[in-house]
Design a protein around this motif. Structure first.
Motif, short mmCIF file in Angstrom:
data_model
loop_
_atom_site.label_atom_id
_atom_site.label_comp_id
_atom_site.label_asym_id
_atom_site.label_seq_id
_atom_site.Cartn_x
_atom_site.Cartn_y
_atom_site.Cartn_z
N TRP A 134 0.82 -1.21 0.00
CA TRP A 134 0.00 0.00 0.00
C TRP A 134 0.85 1.26 0.00
CZ3 TRP A 134 -4.54 0.42 -1.79
CH2 TRP A 134 -5.31 1.56 -1.55
N ARG A 135 2.12 1.13 0.37
CA ARG A 135 3.02 2.27 0.21
C ARG A 135 3.18 2.62 -1.26
NH1 ARG A 135 8.41 0.83 3.07
NH2 ARG A 135 7.45 -1.14 3.68
N GLY A 136 3.12 1.60 -2.10
CA GLY A 136 3.06 1.82 -3.53
C GLY A 136 4.40 2.10 -4.18
N VAL A 137 4.33 2.26 -5.49
CA VAL A 137 5.49 2.60 -6.31
C VAL A 137 5.12 3.82 -7.14
CG1 VAL A 137 4.78 0.98 -8.12
CG2 VAL A 137 7.15 1.74 -8.01
N GLN A 138 6.08 4.72 -7.31
CA GLN A 138 5.80 5.97 -8.01
C GLN A 138 5.62 5.75 -9.51
OE1 GLN A 138 5.48 9.16 -6.45
NE2 GLN A 138 5.28 7.72 -4.77
N ILE A 139 4.69 6.48 -10.08
CA ILE A 139 4.43 6.48 -11.51
C ILE A 139 5.26 7.61 -12.14
CG2 ILE A 139 2.63 6.65 -13.29
CD1 ILE A 139 2.50 4.21 -11.45
N PRO A 140 5.78 7.42 -13.36
CA PRO A 140 6.61 8.47 -13.98
C PRO A 140 5.79 9.69 -14.37
CG PRO A 140 6.24 6.68 -15.54
CD PRO A 140 5.73 6.21 -14.20
N LEU A 141 5.58 10.55 -13.40
CA LEU A 141 4.81 11.78 -13.60
C LEU A 141 5.63 12.94 -13.03
CD1 LEU A 141 1.89 12.43 -14.67
CD2 LEU A 141 1.20 12.59 -12.29
N PRO A 142 5.64 14.11 -13.67
CA PRO A 142 6.45 15.22 -13.18
C PRO A 142 6.09 15.63 -11.75
CG PRO A 142 5.74 15.66 -15.41
CD PRO A 142 5.01 14.42 -14.97
N GLU A 143 7.06 16.18 -11.07
CA GLU A 143 6.90 16.69 -9.71
C GLU A 143 5.78 17.71 -9.65
OE1 GLU A 143 7.64 17.32 -5.68
OE2 GLU A 143 8.54 15.82 -6.98
N GLY A 144 4.96 17.61 -8.59
CA GLY A 144 3.92 18.60 -8.38
C GLY A 144 2.60 18.29 -9.05
N ILE A 145 2.51 17.17 -9.81
CA ILE A 145 1.27 16.77 -10.47
C ILE A 145 0.82 15.44 -9.90
CG2 ILE A 145 0.15 16.25 -12.67
CD1 ILE A 145 2.25 17.88 -14.07
N ASN A 146 -0.45 15.35 -9.50
CA ASN A 146 -1.00 14.14 -8.92
C ASN A 146 -2.20 13.65 -9.72
OD1 ASN A 146 0.84 14.10 -6.78
ND2 ASN A 146 -0.46 15.39 -5.50
N PHE A 147 -2.51 12.35 -9.54
CA PHE A 147 -3.70 11.77 -10.14
C PHE A 147 -4.89 11.93 -9.19
CE2 PHE A 147 -0.30 9.14 -12.07
CZ PHE A 147 -0.60 9.36 -13.41
N VAL A 148 -6.06 12.19 -9.75
CA VAL A 148 -7.30 12.25 -8.98
C VAL A 148 -8.41 11.59 -9.78
CG1 VAL A 148 -6.68 14.36 -7.72
CG2 VAL A 148 -7.85 14.54 -9.91
N ARG A 149 -9.45 11.14 -9.07
CA ARG A 149 -10.65 10.54 -9.68
C ARG A 149 -10.29 9.41 -10.64
NH1 ARG A 149 -11.57 16.00 -9.34
NH2 ARG A 149 -10.78 16.39 -11.45
N GLU A 150 -9.55 8.42 -10.13
CA GLU A 150 -9.08 7.35 -10.99
C GLU A 150 -10.14 6.26 -11.16
OE1 GLU A 150 -8.31 5.99 -6.90
OE2 GLU A 150 -7.96 7.86 -7.97
#
Length: 398
Positions: free
Chosen positions: A336-352
């Motif tokens: 549940w700690r997870g692994v980071q997705i290759p997305l630029p710093e400061g941008i997050n995913f929402v409403r997946e």
């Protein structure tokens, strides 16, 4: 003959081509969001420009122009004054755009550590493919043990496909992505657990001693009351299966039960094999792919005889309970700690939204700027250029 040879070589090259383990599609909706954020950044950059008032004489024409009236007088000023304006504004626009692009790309993780045991490789496998509505990127998406950085698991999974365009971003993961993670942890020696003495649940301790009472009473008195040891060791890398109906992980492990008298060799009471099937639910939180595991199927059998396997039936339920109560929470704390997705710093995913397919899964989501672009750039600006951010001079018109 030459044509046949060329065709054979092309087929051979295709047979050895490796599919990506991870794909990302950025749709026009996301590009519009990034563009708007970029325009806000450029506006902030322009607000920092200080152009001194211009005073002087051009022939019989005397001028005194402040920064606020440049646009109003731009059609009247001489070519020399227009040159001075371009000298100030155009380099700033060019510089700001370059800094913005480089800063965003520099924050994308490519090959990095996940934890103290494994890392992940998000290197691009080919140039991004741009269309009128999407930007598609293929990433290797492979885990590796930190002690074997050159090790690589062959990718024999199907190629993930991206067809959707409704959300801002879509991420696809093949079975290879998860298989490489589990094999990396297996090679790192992490998929084993040993419970000794008080770590063995009390009720299970009593049941195990009762089950193997016939063997225990034949031991010397100094060993009979020794602490009990329960050891689980995964025998082969677990494998992930993704179907439209769900995602499962298959695990085969050995279960060893022994007594461990102090300062003496341990005495093995039994050794058995455990087959387990876990269900896996994936989710994106922030920029991390997280996994929740649940034990669905479980059976144990003897390595020696069918008769002994029948004798193990009473242990089936308590061992499954022990796994659900004692082992699964530890696994889920890590996954549940997870692994980071290759997305630029400061941008997050929402409403997946997660969708399973045959051999891969896709996650569609919208984007949210958790940080402004200025904050991202300032955070990632190299130290040696932080003190000098002046753009280069330019004579090009805007």
């Amino acid at each position: 003959m030459a044509l046949f040879g060329a065709l054979f070589l092309a087929l051979l090259a295709g047979a050895h081509a490796e599919f990506p383990g991870c794909k990302i599609r950025v749709t026009s909706k996301a590009l519009e969001l990034v563009k708007q954020e970029g325009l806000r950044f450029l506006e902030q950059e322009l607000e920092t420009i200080t152009i001194p008032d211009l005073r002087g004489k051009e022939g019989h024409f005397y001028y005194n122009i402040s920064e606020k009236v440049y646009d109003f007088l731009s059609t009247f000023i001489t070519s020399g004054m227009r040159f001075l304006l371009n000298q100030q504004i155009c380099p700033v626009l060019y510089h700001a755009g370059t800094v913005l692009l480089n800063a965003l790309l520099d924050t994308v993780p490519v090959r990095s550590s996940v934890d103290e045991l494994v890392g992940i490789d998000y290197s691009l496998m080919k140039d991004p493919v741009a269309s009128t509505s999407n930007l598609d990127m293929d990433f290797r998406g492979a885990f590796f043990p930190l002690t074997e950085r050159n090790w690589s698991l062959p990718n024999r999974a199907v190629e993930p496909q991206l067809q959707e365009e409704e959300r801002m971003v879509y991420v696809a993961f093949s079975e290879f992505f998860f298989d490489s993670a589990m094999e990396s942890y297996f090679r790192a020696g992490a998929l084993q657990l040993s419970l000794v003495g008080d770590k063995v649940p009390h009720d299970l301790d009593i049941l195990l001693r009762a089950t193997y009472f016939g063997s225990i009473v034949l031991l010397s008195p100094a060993v009979i009351d020794s602490p009990l040891k329960l050891e689980l060791r995964v025998l082969a890398p677990p494998r992930c299966t993704i179907k439209p109906s769900g995602t499962t992980v298959s695990v085969t492990a050995s279960v060893t039960i022994a007594l461990v008298p102090p300062d003496k060799p341990e005495v093995q009471l039994s050794s058995m094999t455990m087959d387990a099937r876990l269900s896996a639910k994936m989710a994106l939180r922030g920029k991390a792919l997280r996994t929740q595991l649940d034990l669905r199927r479980f059976r144990i059998y003897s390595n020696h005889s069918a008769l002994e396997s029948l004798a193990l039936i009473p242990l089936q339920a308590p061992l499954k309970t022990m796994l659900q109560i004692g082992v699964m929470p530890m696994l889920n704390e890590r996954t549940w700690r997870g692994v980071q997705i290759p997305l630029p710093e400061g941008i997050n995913f929402v409403r997946e939204v997660v969708t399973n397919h045959a051999g891969f899964l896709t996650i569609g989501a919208d984007l949210h700027f958790a940080k402004g672009l200025r904050e991202v750039i300032e955070k990632n600006r190299p130290a040696d250029i932080g003190a000098s951010t002046a753009p280069p001079p330019s004579t090009a018109a805007v």
